[in-house]
Design an enzyme around this catalytic site. Sequence first.
Site, PDB file in Angstrom:
ATOM      1  CD  GLU A  50      -3.341  -5.659  -9.873  1.00 15.96           C
ATOM      2  OE1 GLU A  50      -3.127  -4.854  -8.946  1.00 15.96           O
ATOM      3  OE2 GLU A  50      -2.858  -6.802  -9.913  1.00 15.96           O
ATOM      4  CB  CYS A 257      -0.209  -9.083  -7.753  1.00 17.80           C
ATOM      5  SG  CYS A 257       0.561  -8.440  -6.262  1.00 17.80           S
ATOM      6  CG  ASN A 388       3.787  -5.230  -9.385  1.00 17.82           C
ATOM      7  OD1 ASN A 388       3.802  -4.000  -9.313  1.00 17.82           O
ATOM      8  ND2 ASN A 388       3.044  -5.963  -8.588  1.00 17.82           N
ATOM      9  CD  GLU A 389       3.912  -4.897  -4.427  1.00 14.97           C
ATOM     10  OE1 GLU A 389       3.488  -6.000  -4.035  1.00 14.97           O
ATOM     11  OE2 GLU A 389       3.443  -3.810  -4.025  1.00 14.97           O
TER      12      GLU A 389
HETATM   13  O1  AHR Z   1      -2.844  -2.586  -5.477  1.00 15.41           O
HETATM   14  C1  AHR Z   1      -3.073  -3.884  -5.048  1.00 15.41           C
HETATM   15  C2  AHR Z   1      -1.795  -4.708  -5.018  1.00 15.41           C
HETATM   16  O2  AHR Z   1      -0.905  -4.199  -4.094  1.00 15.41           O
HETATM   17  C3  AHR Z   1      -1.012  -4.715  -6.301  1.00 15.41           C
HETATM   18  O3  AHR Z   1      -1.473  -5.652  -7.191  1.00 15.41           O
HETATM   19  C4  AHR Z   1       0.365  -5.075  -5.837  1.00 15.41           C
HETATM   20  O4  AHR Z   1       1.374  -4.581  -6.678  1.00 15.41           O
HETATM   21  C5  AHR Z   1       0.423  -4.537  -4.436  1.00 15.41           C
HETATM   22  O5  AHR Z   1       0.883  -5.483  -3.553  1.00 15.41           O
END
Ligand code: AHR
Length: 675
Positions: A50, A257, A388-389
């Site tokens: 990321e 994120c 993602n989340e």
């Molecule tokens: O790894 C950091 C963050 O943690 C990521 O962006 C997210 O998916 C999680 O909350």
Amino acid sequence: MKPVKNLFAAISLLVLHAPIAFSQAKCLINVKVDKSIATIQPTMWGIFFEDINTGADGGIYAELVKNRSFEFYKPLAGWSVRPADISYVPFQKQFGEGTVMIVNRQEKNTANPRFMRITANNASKGSLGLTNEGFDGMGIREDVQYNFSMMYHQQAAGLKLHIELVDSTGKNLGGASLIPSENGNEWHKASASFVATSTELKGRMNIWFEGSGVIDMDMISLFPGDTWKNRPGGMRSDLVQLLADLKPGFIRFPGGCIVEGRELSTRYQWKKTIGPLEERQLIVNRWNTEIVNRPAPDYFQTFGLGFFEYFQLAEDIGAEPLPILNCGMACQFNTAEVAPIEQLDPYLQDALDLIEFANGDVKTKWGAVRVQLGHTAPFHLKMIGVGNENWGPQYVERLKIFQRAIKEKYPAIKIIASTGAMFEGSMFDYLTAELKKIKPEFIDEHYYNRPEWFLKNTTRYDNYDRNGSKIFAGEYAAQSDRVVSTENKNNLRTAIAEAAFLTGLERNADVVNMASYAPLFAKVDGWQWKPDLIWFDNLHAYGTPNYYVQKLFSNNKGTDVISALSNGKPVTGQDSLYASAVIDKNTNEVIIKIVNSSSVEKQTCLQVEGAKKIRSPASMTVLTGQSLEQENSIESPGAIKPVVQSMDVKGDKINIGLKPNSLTVIHVGMNSTSK
Ligand code: AHR
């Protein structure tokens, strides 16, 4: 045996006889090599990328110029005009030597609206110029070639540009001159290369103007020539090498994120990240203000590292590409905006087009785009993450729509569904129950928790449903303090707890098919989130103890899980030991991983059952340190690193002293198995 006459003699007798008595005793851990419990997927251990912690721009993407196209919120962020009393619009002061102005052609070019106009009046070297500070400086290496380029147009020739690299005191580190030709209103590329004369951690680049004239400049760029595979405009080779060394089974990208964006307008849109650099529209990075005490106002995503480059990186390092796409939901920790169901089409289309981009032939619209970008062969995309989340009924509703659309057109593509940001609790339970009905191929679980949680949860998947979706442990890391605390450390304590947890994942490799630590990268002076797997500055990089845990598991993944039992039970913390074992059918070896999470050395006997003959010597790789709080650093990158030694093996038993707070990986060669 004669009666023992004194204490000294008694002790000598004990010492002399102890090993014999010990090797005849029942062994603590029994490994059965002749029965495969599960096949280990080639994808088992992967990486999560990321753009967080300056991971892409200023990190793995080797561009040295910050804000090369003047599109940051502050158009001159990263730049200073020399001398300081020369200003740019709105002041537009004229000081004899010239003016510097930012022009915005928004109506004509939405992706890259701004450029810089320099008007020079009889300027001499040193009297009118620009300085770029890089990403907290530019890492410059002696004897490496540096390639400068820019897009420009000018009505009349007359200007000479002097490009130079300097150190923090202003000392010249190499440079080149450039005389741009007259080219009217068309944008052209000009370039110049030179070799640096010394090494500097925090260099800067000056561009001095000489003569008189007006020149428009954009996409001002400087790359080192020694990028990964020497690709022009490529990636930092030392950082990619650390990834390649992990031999990852997959690479998850682009997050995290940033897939969701703080709001939908700043979500990650892959189509805007491919093709000519000047057409890739940058957006702000949502990590710029996310962590309150680590503000990064200049954090943008230029997308020089875009989806084509991600696929290419995956191919380079032998990893399956694993893209995660936005499903019409912005980050639920931020705005939680959702696209209405009736307006979901662009999001769905992005997913379908991505599959075509990766796998389609030249006759397809997006396959042709890939071919045009220089990759005729498909990228062999096999799986795609939806969100993602993300969580809640809104997610379930959208996931079903994505699943239907993707499966209808591409039945072989596997779907990865999110279980949100939680690994337990009501939201997790709700999603888990819903996902049982939806049946995606993979469920993406995230765990950020204290080291104790990892030690306690090595049995998490022992009783997991064997007939449902497979698990993708898509993000995890032990937090020495707490999640999102800037006090977290990549110390031995967290690494050992993760190693113990990974023995549990390995033992359950029939349901856990993929796992990746997160986040991957952090720049020592540009991070927001801790802990992270790999740390770097402008010139150096090192793996954390956690990195070496990943490497030891991934490099020793084997082909089949076999049983490793203590008194008939999996080794999940009895006497502070955790163990798993695999065989590698390609090399005919048994590989045993044992974690000792206690602060004392443990004398242990391992019995390897079912092999006709065991080859001696065996090898033993140990990862440990001087204390649980110990960390690696730029100054001591190898304070904690695996140490290999060989050991003699007699018969089928191995006596071994397991170091305090250690991960030990034992390799035993077999001539053949008995069955
Ligand atoms: O790894 C950091 C963050 O943690 C990521 O962006 C997210 O998916 C999680 O909350």
